[in-house]
Design an enzyme around this catalytic site. Structure first.
Site, PDB file in Angstrom:
ATOM      1  N   ARG A  27      31.223  26.770 -12.291  1.00  0.00           N
ATOM      2  CA  ARG A  27      31.663  27.034 -10.912  1.00  0.00           C
ATOM      3  C   ARG A  27      30.490  27.086  -9.926  1.00  0.00           C
ATOM      4  NH1 ARG A  27      37.008  29.411 -10.201  1.00  0.00           N
ATOM      5  NH2 ARG A  27      38.284  28.197 -11.627  1.00  0.00           N
ATOM      6  N   ARG A  31      32.852  29.424  -3.854  1.00  0.00           N
ATOM      7  CA  ARG A  31      32.946  30.290  -2.675  1.00  0.00           C
ATOM      8  C   ARG A  31      31.758  31.204  -2.434  1.00  0.00           C
ATOM      9  NH1 ARG A  31      38.725  32.356  -4.295  1.00  0.00           N
ATOM     10  NH2 ARG A  31      37.661  31.966  -6.260  1.00  0.00           N
ATOM     11  N   ARG A  40      35.131  23.604   2.874  1.00  0.00           N
ATOM     12  CA  ARG A  40      36.548  23.816   2.595  1.00  0.00           C
ATOM     13  C   ARG A  40      37.331  24.004   3.897  1.00  0.00           C
ATOM     14  NH1 ARG A  40      38.993  28.787  -0.754  1.00  0.00           N
ATOM     15  NH2 ARG A  40      38.367  29.761   1.173  1.00  0.00           N
ATOM     16  N   ASP A  77      39.443  20.175 -10.458  1.00  0.00           N
ATOM     17  CA  ASP A  77      40.056  21.321 -11.113  1.00  0.00           C
ATOM     18  C   ASP A  77      40.709  20.861 -12.405  1.00  0.00           C
ATOM     19  OD1 ASP A  77      40.569  24.300 -10.394  1.00  0.00           O
ATOM     20  OD2 ASP A  77      42.380  23.606 -11.387  1.00  0.00           O
ATOM     21  N   TYR A 154      49.307  27.285 -17.922  1.00  0.00           N
ATOM     22  CA  TYR A 154      49.624  27.182 -16.493  1.00  0.00           C
ATOM     23  C   TYR A 154      50.950  26.464 -16.265  1.00  0.00           C
ATOM     24  CZ  TYR A 154      44.998  28.939 -15.412  1.00  0.00           C
ATOM     25  OH  TYR A 154      43.898  29.735 -15.319  1.00  0.00           O
TER      26      TYR A 154
HETATM   27  O1  CP3 Z   1      32.232  24.342 -12.067  1.00  0.00           O
HETATM   28  C1  CP3 Z   1      32.344  23.724 -10.990  1.00  0.00           C
HETATM   29  O2  CP3 Z   1      31.618  23.958  -9.992  1.00  0.00           O
HETATM   30  C2  CP3 Z   1      33.322  22.573 -10.927  1.00  0.00           C
HETATM   31  C3  CP3 Z   1      34.587  22.836 -10.364  1.00  0.00           C
HETATM   32  C4  CP3 Z   1      35.664  23.594 -11.102  1.00  0.00           C
HETATM   33  C5  CP3 Z   1      36.685  24.271 -10.399  1.00  0.00           C
HETATM   34  N1  CP3 Z   1      37.600  24.718 -11.292  1.00  0.00           N
HETATM   35  C6  CP3 Z   1      36.733  24.426  -8.941  1.00  0.00           C
HETATM   36  C7  CP3 Z   1      37.586  25.487  -8.379  1.00  0.00           C
HETATM   37  C8  CP3 Z   1      35.966  23.688 -12.465  1.00  0.00           C
HETATM   38  C9  CP3 Z   1      35.176  23.203 -13.654  1.00  0.00           C
HETATM   39  C10 CP3 Z   1      37.196  24.396 -12.560  1.00  0.00           C
HETATM   40  C11 CP3 Z   1      37.885  24.645 -13.851  1.00  0.00           C
HETATM   41  C12 CP3 Z   1      39.045  25.537 -13.885  1.00  0.00           C
HETATM   42  N2  CP3 Z   1      40.069  25.637 -12.983  1.00  0.00           N
HETATM   43  C13 CP3 Z   1      39.362  26.382 -14.974  1.00  0.00           C
HETATM   44  C14 CP3 Z   1      38.567  26.479 -16.242  1.00  0.00           C
HETATM   45  C15 CP3 Z   1      37.299  27.195 -16.078  1.00  0.00           C
HETATM   46  C16 CP3 Z   1      37.427  28.646 -15.832  1.00  0.00           C
HETATM   47  O3  CP3 Z   1      36.995  29.111 -14.770  1.00  0.00           O
HETATM   48  O4  CP3 Z   1      37.920  29.317 -16.744  1.00  0.00           O
HETATM   49  C17 CP3 Z   1      40.545  27.053 -14.673  1.00  0.00           C
HETATM   50  C18 CP3 Z   1      41.242  28.084 -15.525  1.00  0.00           C
HETATM   51  C19 CP3 Z   1      41.001  26.558 -13.412  1.00  0.00           C
HETATM   52  C20 CP3 Z   1      42.257  26.911 -12.708  1.00  0.00           C
HETATM   53  C21 CP3 Z   1      41.978  27.499 -11.395  1.00  0.00           C
HETATM   54  N3  CP3 Z   1      41.478  26.803 -10.309  1.00  0.00           N
HETATM   55  C22 CP3 Z   1      42.144  28.831 -11.005  1.00  0.00           C
HETATM   56  C23 CP3 Z   1      42.651  29.943 -11.911  1.00  0.00           C
HETATM   57  C24 CP3 Z   1      41.754  28.920  -9.668  1.00  0.00           C
HETATM   58  C25 CP3 Z   1      41.811  30.098  -8.779  1.00  0.00           C
HETATM   59  C26 CP3 Z   1      40.809  31.102  -9.185  1.00  0.00           C
HETATM   60  C27 CP3 Z   1      39.920  31.460  -8.062  1.00  0.00           C
HETATM   61  O5  CP3 Z   1      38.715  31.541  -8.318  1.00  0.00           O
HETATM   62  O6  CP3 Z   1      40.437  31.696  -6.962  1.00  0.00           O
HETATM   63  C28 CP3 Z   1      41.311  27.648  -9.272  1.00  0.00           C
HETATM   64  C29 CP3 Z   1      40.765  27.283  -7.954  1.00  0.00           C
HETATM   65  C30 CP3 Z   1      39.361  26.758  -7.919  1.00  0.00           C
HETATM   66  N4  CP3 Z   1      38.874  25.769  -8.721  1.00  0.00           N
HETATM   67  C31 CP3 Z   1      38.337  27.144  -7.002  1.00  0.00           C
HETATM   68  C32 CP3 Z   1      37.216  26.336  -7.282  1.00  0.00           C
HETATM   69  C33 CP3 Z   1      35.898  26.318  -6.562  1.00  0.00           C
HETATM   70  C34 CP3 Z   1      38.470  28.176  -5.908  1.00  0.00           C
HETATM   71  C35 CP3 Z   1      39.317  27.546  -4.853  1.00  0.00           C
HETATM   72  C36 CP3 Z   1      38.934  27.938  -3.482  1.00  0.00           C
HETATM   73  O7  CP3 Z   1      37.992  27.342  -2.922  1.00  0.00           O
HETATM   74  O8  CP3 Z   1      39.612  28.812  -2.949  1.00  0.00           O
END
Ligand code: CP3
Length: 354
Positions: A27, A31, A40, A77, A154
C-alpha cells in the site's frame, strides 16, 4: 525494453547476491501521502484512479519520487476481478468496498463468467504498460491479484467482513459450490496475472489476506490448493528474465513449510513470526518478504530504525530477503516516518551482504 537500473528486488527474490536489502511497502501508494489524496480528489474517487491508466501511473510513481524504494507496485485493487465478473464494485466513503450483487447459491456461481484480461480488464493492462513506460527501467514493477479464497470472501459477503459468516457457512454447508467458485477464481486470477506479466509486470504477488482465518485443514483445501494451481499456470519467464512469484498469506505463519512447497519463489510474512525462525523453517526453498509491524511507523524514527536493525539481524547474512511491512501502511502514518524506515533498511543492511 529498457534495461533495469535497479534490479535488487528481483535478485533478492531469486536469492542472487545484492548490495543492500531491497525494500518496498505494501500500500505504498495511498492515503498517508498528501499527493495521493490530491490525485484522488482530482480523479473524483478511488475506482476512477484505478480505471484511468494516467492516474494509476501518477499515483504508482508518487512514493518513488519521495523515497529510494526498490520496486513499484501497480496501483489497482484486488476486487477488479469480481467487478469484471459482474458483481458491481463500489466504494462507500469510510466503509470500504461493496458489491451490488452478492454470490449466494450454486446457480449464482455457475452463472459467473471468467473475465478476459484484455477485454474485461483492459484498463489494468493499460495501467501496467503505461507505468512500465514511465518507470523507464528505474525499478521493477510488481503486478498483483487477490487469492481465490480472499476474493471469494468479498464476493459472498458483499464487502468486508469481521467473521466471514456467509463464506464460512457456504464452505461447510456446500463445499461443492465453494470449490466451483474457487476454481473459477483460480482460472480468472491465472489469466489476469499472465495478462499483467505480458503487459510488463516483472514480478507478481498474490494477496491471501484472509487465508489465515481458516482452519489448518480448510486452509490447505480452500486456499493453498488454488494458489498452487495458479502458480503452476503462470508465465515464469518473460523478456529474457525470470518473473518471480510471491505468496502472501496473512496469519499463515503456522503453515510456512507447506506454503513454501506451493511452487512460488518467495513468501510474504506478516509480523507475527520471527523472520530468522521462518528462514530456518523454509530453508533454501524460497525467499522471504517482510515483516515489520506497520504500526511501528507510528513510533519515532529512532524506534523505527531499531526495529529495522532487529529484523535485519534476525534474518542474518546473505540474500533472499526483501524488506517490507507485514501488511499495508496505514493512512495515519507520517510520511517522514516511512522515509526513515526505507533509508534505515539500506543503511543497516549493507553489512549483511559483504
Ligand atoms: O500496494 C499498493 O500500493 C498497490 C495498491 C493496492 C490497493 N489495494 C489500493 C487501495 C493493493 C495491492 C490493494 C490490495 C487489496 N485490496 C487487498 C489485499 C491487500 C491487503 O491490504 O490485505 C485487499 C483486501 C483489498 C480490498 C480493499 N480495497 C479494501 C478492504 C479497501 C478499503 C480499505 C481501506 O483502506 O479503506 C480497498 C480500497 C483501497 N485499495 C485503497 C487503496 C489505496 C484505499 C482507497 C481510498 O483511496 O480511499
Amino acid at each position: 525494453m529498457t534495461a533495469l537500473k535497479n534490479d535488487r528486488f528481483l535478485r533478492a527474490l531469486l536469492k542472487q547476491p545484492v548490495d543492500v536489502t531491497p525494500v518496498w511497502m505494501m500500500r505504498q501508494a495511498g492515503r498517508y501521502l498528501p499527493e495521493y489524496r490530491a490525485s484522488r480528489a482530482k480523479a473524483g474517487d478511488f475506482m476512477s484512479l484505478c480505471m484511468n491508466p494516467e492516474f494509476a501511473c501518477e499515483v504508482t510513481l508518487q512514493p518513488l519520487e519521495r523515497y529510494p524504494l526498490d520496486a513499484a507496485i501497480l496501483f489497482s485493487d484486488i476486487l477488479t476481478i469480481p467487478d469484471a465478473m459482474g458483481q458491481g464494485l463500489y466504494f462507500e466513503t469510510g466503509e470500504g468496498p461493496r458489491f451490488r450483487k452478492v454470490v449466494s447459491t450454486l446457480a449464482d456461481i455457475e452463472a459467473l463468467p471468467i473475465p478476459d484480461p484484455q477485454k474485461d480488464l483492459g484498463y489494468v493492462m493499460d495501467a501496467v504498460s503505461t507505468i512500465r513506460r514511465e518507470l523507464n527501467g528505474r525499478v521493477p514493477l510488481i503486478g498483483f491479484s487477490g487469492s481465490p479464497w480472499t476474493l471469494a470472501t468479498y464476493m459472498v459477503e458483499g464487502g468486508s467482513s469481521k467473521d466471514f459468516r456467509k463464506t464460512k457457512a457456504m464452505l461447510y454447508d456446500n463445499p461443492v459450490a465453494m470449490h466451483l467458485l474457487l476454481d473459477k477464481l483460480a482460472q480468472s486470477v491465472t489469466s489476469y496475472l499472465n495478462g499483467q506479466i505480458l503487459a510488463g509486470a516483472q514480478a507478481v504477488q498474490i494477496f491471501d489476506t484472509w487465508g489465515g482465518n481458516l482452519s489448518a485443514a480448510a486452509y490447505q483445501e480452500f486456499s493453498l490448493a488454488y494458489m498452487r494451481k495458479i502458480v503452476s499456470g503462470l508465465i515464469r519467464e518473460h523478456d529474457g528474465r525470470k518473473v518471480p512469484v510471491i505468496l502472501f498469506t496473512k496469519n499463515g505463519g503456522l503453515w510456512l513449510e507447506s506454503i513454501a512447497d506451493a511452487g512460488a519463489d518467495a513468501l510474504g510474512l506478516d509480523w507475527t513470526c520471527d523472520i530468522g525462525e521462518a528462514r530456518r523453517r523454509v530453508g533454501s526453498k524460497v525467499a522471504l518478504q517482510g515483516n515489520m509491524d506497520p504500526t511501528v511507523l507510528y513510533a519515532k524514527p529512532e524506534a523505527i530504525r531499531a526495529e529495522v536493525a532487529r529484523i535485519l539481524a534476525s534474518y542474518g547474512p546473505g540474500s533472499g530477503h526483501v524488506f517490507n511491512l507485514g501488511h499495508g501502511i496505514t493512512p495515519e502514518v507520517d510520511p517522514e516516518h516511512a522515509g526513515a524506515f526505507i533509508r534505515a533498511v539500506h543503511e543497516f543492511s549493507a553489512q549483511y551482504h559483504r
